[in-house]
Design a protein around this motif. Structure first.
Motif, PDB file in Angstrom:
ATOM      1  N   THR A  92       0.825  -1.205   0.000  1.00 57.43           N
ATOM      2  CA  THR A  92       0.000   0.000   0.000  1.00 57.43           C
ATOM      3  C   THR A  92       0.859   1.255   0.000  1.00 57.43           C
ATOM      4  O   THR A  92       0.584   2.217  -0.727  1.00 57.43           O
ATOM      5  CB  THR A  92      -0.913   0.000   1.238  1.00 57.43           C
ATOM      6  OG1 THR A  92      -1.563  -1.256   1.312  1.00 57.43           O
ATOM      7  CG2 THR A  92      -1.942   1.094   1.142  1.00 57.43           C
ATOM      8  N   GLN A  95       2.414   1.788  -3.392  1.00 58.32           N
ATOM      9  CA  GLN A  95       1.440   2.223  -4.384  1.00 58.32           C
ATOM     10  C   GLN A  95       1.452   3.743  -4.505  1.00 58.32           C
ATOM     11  O   GLN A  95       1.307   4.303  -5.580  1.00 58.32           O
ATOM     12  CB  GLN A  95       0.041   1.796  -3.945  1.00 58.32           C
ATOM     13  CG  GLN A  95      -0.528   0.653  -4.705  1.00 58.32           C
ATOM     14  CD  GLN A  95      -1.922   0.336  -4.199  1.00 58.32           C
ATOM     15  OE1 GLN A  95      -2.220   0.526  -3.026  1.00 58.32           O
ATOM     16  NE2 GLN A  95      -2.758  -0.134  -5.075  1.00 58.32           N
ATOM     17  N   ALA A 149      -7.911  -4.407   3.681  1.00 62.06           N
ATOM     18  CA  ALA A 149      -7.813  -4.601   2.237  1.00 62.06           C
ATOM     19  C   ALA A 149      -9.188  -4.711   1.584  1.00 62.06           C
ATOM     20  O   ALA A 149      -9.370  -4.333   0.435  1.00 62.06           O
ATOM     21  CB  ALA A 149      -6.995  -5.854   1.940  1.00 62.06           C
ATOM     22  N   GLN A 152      -9.592  -5.721  -2.068  1.00 58.22           N
ATOM     23  CA  GLN A 152      -8.605  -5.030  -2.890  1.00 58.22           C
ATOM     24  C   GLN A 152      -7.343  -5.862  -3.113  1.00 58.22           C
ATOM     25  O   GLN A 152      -6.916  -6.601  -2.236  1.00 58.22           O
ATOM     26  CB  GLN A 152      -8.240  -3.731  -2.163  1.00 58.22           C
ATOM     27  CG  GLN A 152      -7.328  -2.806  -2.911  1.00 58.22           C
ATOM     28  CD  GLN A 152      -6.711  -1.802  -1.930  1.00 58.22           C
ATOM     29  OE1 GLN A 152      -7.126  -1.713  -0.776  1.00 58.22           O
ATOM     30  NE2 GLN A 152      -5.716  -1.086  -2.396  1.00 58.22           N
ATOM     31  N   ILE A 154      -3.299  -5.646  -4.761  1.00 57.76           N
ATOM     32  CA  ILE A 154      -2.258  -4.768  -5.288  1.00 57.76           C
ATOM     33  C   ILE A 154      -1.519  -5.530  -6.376  1.00 57.76           C
ATOM     34  O   ILE A 154      -1.005  -6.627  -6.136  1.00 57.76           O
ATOM     35  CB  ILE A 154      -1.282  -4.337  -4.180  1.00 57.76           C
ATOM     36  CG1 ILE A 154      -2.028  -3.527  -3.117  1.00 57.76           C
ATOM     37  CG2 ILE A 154      -0.138  -3.519  -4.758  1.00 57.76           C
ATOM     38  CD1 ILE A 154      -1.243  -3.304  -1.856  1.00 57.76           C
TER      39      ILE A 154
END
Lengths: 339, 321
Positions: A92, A95, A149, A152, A154
């Motif tokens: 995260t 990102q 999360a 979600q 990544i």
């Protein structure tokens, strides 16, 4: 019945047994590689070896941490969940920002330190068995990751190129991940073998009561051991993220079984007080190689978990036999052995 | 501390009574605050949801009282379910499949018992090993496929209720087995042997108890009941899958420890465990009705597991000061 309890003159005979244990794994590994290579020579290709080493690196880092905890006669079942939480945290962060890799590693280890310290503090101050605490936090840490999360995921294309390169790049032909695992292994191995703190961990595992009487700060060392295991699981989370690039809330689910298997197969006694991180790392290498060999030999992948279970039983059974033999032979020589 | 104060503390410290009181409070609060919790339809779901936990918790209580543990129960459940599906696919009659699955469970339990009592290995390590082994074998048997369409006579019975009442059929199984295990633990020489072994294995041996034999049969019972739970699980969802019941061991151990059984062995009572099961089951049910996700439920179970051991320890510390 452990190494540190033994009077000095018998150290050598026990050393032989322990070394035989690690030799046994090497032998098993050799036979496995030989048989697999004969049936499919591609097994020893550069790419295949690279994959095995990269996967071993992650498992070995976890196994080293687990070994430290198991040596103190505890267990840490939460490592898979800590790996997941750390991987997702780092993913995260990356990102949004292009953090340097070193910082990512530190953040991951930091997440692990917090998780491990929580485990240690509850074990120490709550007087709750490690099994119960870490079985509980296995689900708590995983749940936190799921909460955060949602569904979600990544993906690799959302991560900075520098970080993904780190997962693939090599230093003098050796992948960075493997270099990190080796560093972790050597440092922990030397500390456990040659430093006071390391010997105190073994003493605690052999007999917590005797260790306390000898003036060892058992409580503090317990928290320390769990913190190390957490930190390494957090570090492994970053390695996981770099290696696979795709991270969701389920990352590392069920890893704790493989980690415990690697440690036990590697000759770290579940009663604590004996075993080495070298053995644990060898156990990790053996388990990973078995996984790859199954694929190459075109054996149903579903066998893997059953084999892991069988190996755990085989390893603790073998340890027991060896312990009984050693105890018997020591008794014969008239040394005092209390059971 | 005055006499009345210490009496209050010691009554509160009676975890068994405390947990039953907490369970009743949770049930009342849930019924008042969650709309559909108190309905008779939800009662049926609640009982079905806690069926596997309740069944497996019974032998687990005895195992933990002897100071051992069985983490392989959920995998035994899964393997029993997978074999059930495999045999059903092979066109075996369900009347042979069910006894075979129960037998399989007993054999798997006996394997645990053999490693723990005959070879003298730590039960934690052994059952972590068989946790992986049995689950792995379940996948070997069935892969990741699912087997459905079990005979409706059986699936309807498992999901159905007695006559026109809202009492689910499976509640009979829970009640009967709970009484059997309760009587064994609290009113027979076997039960006293179980407590004796848990309190001190050596003392028990001097008193003429054979700890190994007691433990071995407890593992067989644990496997047998897990096998039964696998059969019922399969019939309830009419779906045999290798991953059925994965992670259930956490809920079972949490329920048993919540029920006031000491993880160190030697202490515990079955009524408390039943309360623990109901507490865990109704809490999960109420949260699920309030749209809390399964993963979040696991956080609750995990926290409860830790709290169930931490709680009595803190109470004890309170009592000592």
């Amino acid at each position: 019945m452990t190494a540190v309890e033994l009077p000095a003159p018998h150290r050598s005979s026990l050393d032989v047994v322990l070394r035989a244990r690690e030799l046994g794994i090497v032998l098993a590994l050799g036979i496995l590689v030989l048989v697999t290579t004969i049936s499919n020579p591609r097994f020893l290709s550069g790419q295949s070896i690279r994959d095995i080493l990269l996967n071993t690196a992650i498992l070995a880092v976890l196994a080293v941490g687990q070994a430290v905890v198991v040596i103190t006669r505890n267990i840490d079942l939460s490592v898979g969940s800590v790996l997941g939480l750390s991987a997702f945290t780092v993913g995260t962060l990356l990102q949004n920002d292009n953090l340097p890799v070193v910082l990512a590693l530190l953040v991951g280890a930091g997440v692990g330190v917090v998780c491990g310290a929580v485990n240690g503090v509850i074990v120490r101050y709550g007087n709750v068995p490690a099994l119960v605490v870490t079985l509980g936090t296995l689900y708590v840490y995983r749940g936190i990751t799921y909460f955060w999360a949602g569904g979600q995921q990544i993906n690799a294309d959302e991560l900075p190129a520098g970080f993904l390169d780190f997962g693939n790049a090599t230093l003098l032909g050796v992948p960075y991940l493997v270099v990190i695992a080796l560093l972790v292994l050597v440092i922990t191995g030397v500390v456990l073998r040659n430093y006071r703190v390391g010997r105190e961990l073994y003493a605690m595992g052999s007999s917590p009561q005797a260790a306390r009487l000898a003036g060892i700060a058992v409580g503090r060392r317990t928290i320390g051991a769990f913190t190390v295991s957490g930190a390494l699981a957090g570090l492994a989370g970053v390695l996981f993220a770099a290696r696979f690039g795709t991270i969701d809330a389920a990352a590392g689910t069920g890893y704790e079984l493989n980690v415990v298997a690697a440690v036990v197969v590697g000759g770290v006694a579940v009663f604590g007080g004996s075993g080495t991180v070298w053995g644990a790392a060898l156990g990790a290498l053996l388990l990973t190689t078995i996984g790859s060999a199954l694929a190459v030999l075109e054996i149903n992948q579903f066998w893997q978990q059953a084999i892991v279970g069988g190996l755990i039983l085989l390893a603790i059974g073998a340890d027991r036999l060896v312990a009984v033999r050693v105890a018997a032979s020591l008794k014969k020589r008239g040394s005092h052995v209390s059971n | 501390m005055s006499a009345t104060e210490s009496a209050v503390v010691s009554r509160f410290a009676n975890w068994n009574a405390a947990i039953i009181a907490i369970t009743v409070i949770v049930l009342i609060v849930a019924a008042a605050s969650v709309d559909s919790f108190g309905t008779s339809q939800n009662f049926g779901f609640l009982v079905l949801d806690l069926l596997p936990i309740a069944l497996v918790a019974l032998p687990m209580t005895l195992v933990i009282v002897t100071g051992e543990i069985d983490l392989s129960v959920a995998s035994t459940l899964g393997l029993s379910s997978a074999v059930m599906g495999y045999l059903w696919n092979a066109n075996q009659p369900i009347e042979t499949i069910i006894p075979l699955c129960l037998l399989l469970g007993a054999v798997l339990g006996a394997v645990n018992g053999f490693f723990v009592t005959v070879l003298g290995l730590p039960s934690l390590a052994v059952t972590i090993g068989t946790l992986a082994l049995y689950r792995g074998l379940a996948f070997v048997v069935l892969g990741d496929s699912a087997v459905a369409d079990f005979p409706t006579v059986y699936t309807d019975w498992v999901t159905g209720s007695i006559g026109g009442t809202p009492i689910p059929n499976v509640l009979i199984i829970i009640v009967v087995l709970a009484i059997v295990f309760g009587v064994i633990l609290h009113a027979t020489p076997i039960g006293r042997a179980v407590f004796a072994v848990g309190a001190s294995e050596q003392a028990a041996r001097f008193a003429g108890v054979r700890p190994g034999r007691v433990k071995f049969w407890l593992y067989v019972a644990s496997g047998l009941i897990s096998g039964l739970a696998g059969v019922l699980w399969t019939l309830r969802y009419s779906s045999a899958r290798a991953d059925n019941g994965a992670g259930l061991e956490l809920a079972v151990v949490a329920a048993v420890l919540l029920g006031g059984v000491s993880i160190f062995g030697g202490k515990g009572a079955l009524p408390g465990v039943i309360a623990g099961v109901v507490l865990l089951g109704s809490l999960q049910n109420a949260l699920r009705l309030s749209d809390v996700s399964n993963e979040a439920l696991n956080v609750v179970t995990g926290v409860l597991l830790i709290a169930s051991v931490l709680g009595p320890n803190l109470v004890n510390r309170l009592r000592r000061t």
